[in-house]
Design a protein around this motif. Structure first.
Motif, PDB file in Angstrom:
ATOM      1  N   ILE A  62     -23.764  22.756  18.599  1.00  0.00           N
ATOM      2  CA  ILE A  62     -23.618  21.057  18.620  1.00  0.00           C
ATOM      3  C   ILE A  62     -25.065  20.611  19.325  1.00  0.00           C
ATOM      4  O   ILE A  62     -25.434  19.585  18.813  1.00  0.00           O
ATOM      5  N   LEU A  63     -25.700  21.530  19.555  1.00  0.00           N
ATOM      6  CA  LEU A  63     -27.360  21.406  20.024  1.00  0.00           C
ATOM      7  C   LEU A  63     -27.886  20.961  18.712  1.00  0.00           C
ATOM      8  O   LEU A  63     -28.632  19.989  18.413  1.00  0.00           O
ATOM      9  N   ASN A  64     -27.778  21.838  17.759  1.00  0.00           N
ATOM     10  CA  ASN A  64     -28.149  21.629  16.346  1.00  0.00           C
ATOM     11  C   ASN A  64     -28.033  20.189  15.610  1.00  0.00           C
ATOM     12  O   ASN A  64     -28.789  19.717  14.976  1.00  0.00           O
ATOM     13  N   GLN A  65     -26.903  19.755  16.094  1.00  0.00           N
ATOM     14  CA  GLN A  65     -26.414  18.331  15.464  1.00  0.00           C
ATOM     15  C   GLN A  65     -27.340  17.254  16.207  1.00  0.00           C
ATOM     16  O   GLN A  65     -27.402  16.214  15.186  1.00  0.00           O
ATOM     17  N   THR A  66     -27.984  17.531  17.242  1.00  0.00           N
ATOM     18  CA  THR A  66     -28.569  16.425  17.839  1.00  0.00           C
ATOM     19  C   THR A  66     -30.121  16.383  17.864  1.00  0.00           C
ATOM     20  O   THR A  66     -30.581  15.504  18.035  1.00  0.00           O
ATOM     21  N   VAL A  67     -30.627  17.684  17.477  1.00  0.00           N
ATOM     22  CA  VAL A  67     -32.125  18.047  17.542  1.00  0.00           C
ATOM     23  C   VAL A  67     -32.648  17.117  16.490  1.00  0.00           C
ATOM     24  O   VAL A  67     -33.981  16.748  16.656  1.00  0.00           O
ATOM     25  N   LEU A  68     -32.112  16.594  15.353  1.00  0.00           N
ATOM     26  CA  LEU A  68     -32.790  16.303  14.102  1.00  0.00           C
ATOM     27  C   LEU A  68     -33.073  14.894  14.377  1.00  0.00           C
ATOM     28  O   LEU A  68     -33.834  14.198  14.034  1.00  0.00           O
ATOM     29  N   ASN A  69     -32.198  14.060  15.108  1.00  0.00           N
ATOM     30  CA  ASN A  69     -32.436  12.570  15.361  1.00  0.00           C
ATOM     31  C   ASN A  69     -33.844  12.209  15.818  1.00  0.00           C
ATOM     32  O   ASN A  69     -34.372  11.093  14.968  1.00  0.00           O
ATOM     33  N   VAL A  70     -34.376  12.842  16.610  1.00  0.00           N
ATOM     34  CA  VAL A  70     -35.661  12.394  17.245  1.00  0.00           C
ATOM     35  C   VAL A  70     -36.810  13.056  16.003  1.00  0.00           C
ATOM     36  O   VAL A  70     -37.963  12.474  15.781  1.00  0.00           O
ATOM     37  N   ALA A  71     -36.607  14.407  15.516  1.00  0.00           N
ATOM     38  CA  ALA A  71     -37.506  14.983  14.680  1.00  0.00           C
ATOM     39  C   ALA A  71     -37.470  14.279  13.256  1.00  0.00           C
ATOM     40  O   ALA A  71     -38.485  14.568  12.424  1.00  0.00           O
ATOM     41  N   LEU A  72     -36.745  13.296  12.833  1.00  0.00           N
ATOM     42  CA  LEU A  72     -36.509  13.008  11.466  1.00  0.00           C
ATOM     43  C   LEU A  72     -37.551  12.114  11.238  1.00  0.00           C
ATOM     44  O   LEU A  72     -38.083  12.619   9.939  1.00  0.00           O
ATOM     45  N   ALA A 187     -26.808  16.100  24.996  1.00  0.00           N
ATOM     46  CA  ALA A 187     -27.864  15.520  25.878  1.00  0.00           C
ATOM     47  C   ALA A 187     -29.251  16.079  25.963  1.00  0.00           C
ATOM     48  O   ALA A 187     -30.461  15.552  25.778  1.00  0.00           O
ATOM     49  N   LEU A 188     -29.230  17.523  25.640  1.00  0.00           N
ATOM     50  CA  LEU A 188     -30.458  18.098  25.768  1.00  0.00           C
ATOM     51  C   LEU A 188     -31.085  17.923  24.365  1.00  0.00           C
ATOM     52  O   LEU A 188     -32.441  18.187  24.331  1.00  0.00           O
TER      53      LEU A 188
END
Length: 566
Positions: A62-72, A187-188
């Motif tokens: 689940i963490l992996n699904q959200t880390v890309l938003n900022v890094a994109l 969130a993280l």
């Protein structure tokens, strides 16, 4: 800021690991869902280890699904692709994920818990490795698809295992602890990825996922020894095709509606195709003898009613998770790390309260929790309709924590309440449908609130544009005063200063219009939360005998038993 983040992250990690350790390894008061015998001490410890491995894997996925938003944005620059092309790293992942969830029941009944979990983690880790070593868009896209294959299986599989291992009277606390992974990881993720891209290379994100994935696979090989009886159903190939096209098109249409608008031909065609194939899929599942997804779960009234409430809450929650970062970063100028750290305390509250809310649910049922939790959520969400360009940091933080507290009382308990009504033979189908509909609801909520924000921002800006005319005497005097100030400050002619002052005023009008648009979107989120609150008054607690009336007993239990190896 980096030091603050690292300290917060270490504290966060300690809380997560301590909570899992406390609830599962130290005190795993476990009783089989099917058999009424007390397990041995060795089996208790085995359950603790299994749950640890499962939660760790789900958390990382689940963490992996959200880390890309900022890094994109950084990745798009490095890969030299447009925003439209780069967005497919998110959209492609979501589509593959969404298409796999509906067939998770078939996969569970075909391969079993242990094989499926290890295969999912291997797929996720392999995809992460491909992304980590990639230097081209095509290769990283392949890696994201391989990642999504594993991640799409883990969530319904995890719920399946929890609902199978724990009896109805223990599921609330168990599912609440599972909520740690579901709530804290999203969130993280943005905070973590923001810190990484600000200080390191974005490839490190994926190398980290590889390390965590390998660790979990090694633990799984040693500890994840849970076996369920396999029914080996015949694969419904047409059902898989219809389901993939239906849910895939629907998710794609809603995801694009947030950016292209609901009137876009691409959005309309995608939604029409999705609806057509879902209608065909539904008709087929009701006609064939062994359906891919047993839709008879909707005959259970509490399951259906709680799923409706859960979908409405998800729409409000997903939209809120998107709107607040837009306000913090685009309007207030916070960095991704700063906005993430503001949201982190609320998520910690949700993670901490999950098991507690679960225990309250086990003891008192869902109705009181739902009414109290949704009332708090509605009031706190309404407070975000009053945002301004000067809203204090502490005020935003306080109301977000209050909103998160309300959410923590409802998210996992409402899901558990519905699943508790289903007989064991329908658990895998119930979890598949629940996760699929929640994902669709999240996409709808995001698209709806983003569209409202965009349209209302445009409307408010048009209103300002009509008002900012020099035919208005007061505004004309204001223009003259600002122009004179700019001219004196910059040492430029008065004609040029008028242009500069006009640009400044329109820039401020655009900023204010965006804030009003966000407030309007939060108002819709408030209405959604209020509707869910009203519905919660009609929730009922099923009779205890209805929880077990279709559970297998005696001879049939031997055919559906879940085995835990010590």
């Amino acid at each position: 800021m980096s030091t603050t983040y690292l300290v917060s992250y270490i504290i966060f990690a300690i809380i997560v690991l301590s909570t899992i350790n406390y609830f599962y390894i130290k005190k795993p008061k476990f009783k089989r869902a099917i058999e009424n015998e007390e397990p041995s001490e060795e089996q208790q410890m085995s359950v603790g280890k299994i749950m640890f491995v499962l939660l760790f894997g789900m958390f990382v996925a689940i963490l992996n699904q959200t880390v890309l938003n900022v890094a994109l944005p950084v990745m798009m620059t490095d890969l030299n692709v447009s925003a439209t092309t780069g967005q497919w790293l998110l959209t492609g992942f979501m589509l593959v994920n969404g298409m796999l969830i509906p067939i998770s029941a078939f996969l569970v009944e075909t391969f079993g818990f242990r094989k499926l979990f290890i295969a999912a983690m291997v797929s996720f880790t392999l995809g992460s490795l491909i992304c980590a070593v990639s230097g081209t868009f095509v290769l990283i896209m392949v890696g994201r698809v391989v990642q999504a294959i594993g991640a799409g299986i883990l969530m319904p599989l995890g719920m399946n295992i929890f609902m199978t291992v724990f009896p109805p009277e223990k599921r609330g606390a168990a599912m609440g602890t599972m909520g740690i992974a579901m709530i804290l990881a999203p969130a993280l993720g943005p905070t973590l990825s923001g810190w990484i891209v600000q200080n390191f290379d974005w490839h490190i994100m994926f190398y980290g996922m590889v390390v965590f994935g390998v660790i979990d696979i090694l633990f799984a090989i040693r500890w994840f020894k849970i076996y369920n009886q396999l029914s080996k159903p015949t694969p419904d190939i047409l059902g898989i095709i219809y389901s993939s096209l239906g849910f895939g098109s629907l998710l794609y249409g809603f995801s694009e509606a947030g950016t292209d608008g609901w009137g876009s031909a691409k959005v309309i065609v995608s939604l029409i195709i999705g609806v057509i194939f879902l209608v065909i899929f539904t008709w087929r599942q009701l006609k064939i003898e062994k359906p891919l997804l047993d839709l008879h779960v909707f005959k259970f009234n509490i399951y259906t009613f709680t799923l409706i409430i859960n979908s409405i809450v998800t729409m409000a929650m997903y939209g809120g998770m998107l709107l607040l970062p837009i306000y913090l970063q685009n309007i207030r100028g916070f960095t991704p790390i700063e906005s993430g750290l503001l949201l982190l305390p609320g998520s910690l509250v949700m993670g901490f309260m999950g098991p507690i809310a679960g225990k309250i649910f086990d003891k008192h049922g869902i109705r009181v929790l739902a009414i109290v939790g949704l009332s708090i959520t509605t009031i706190a969400t309404y407070e975000f309709t009053k945002l301004t360009g000067q809203t204090p940091y502490k005020t935003i933080l306080t109301f977000y924590i209050i909103r998160s507290f309300g959410m923590s009382l409802i998210m996992m308990p409402i899901m558990t309440a519905g699943m508790n009504q289903l007989p064991m033979k329908l658990i895998s189908h119930g979890t598949a449908l629940s996760n699929t509909i929640r994902q669709v609801a999240g996409s709808i909520g995001t698209a709806l609130l983003v569209t409202i924000m965009t349209q209302q921002t445009t409307n408010h800006l048009d209103d300002y544009g009509h008002a900012l005319t020099k035919t208005d005497l007061i505004l004309s005097n204001s223009f003259n005063q600002i122009g004179q100030g700019v001219s004196a400050a910059l040492g430029i002619p008065s004609g040029a200063s008028d242009t500069v002052s006009t640009s400044l005023i329109y820039a401020q009008a655009a900023k204010t219009s965006t804030i009003h648009g966000i407030n309007d979107a939060f108002l819709i989120a408030t209405i959604l939360a209020f509707v869910a609150t009203v519905l919660s008054f009609f929730l009922q607690k099923p009779k205890q005998n209805s929880l077990n009336e279709e559970l297998p007993t005696n001879e049939s239990a031997n055919n559906q038993r879940t085995e835990i190896e010590g």
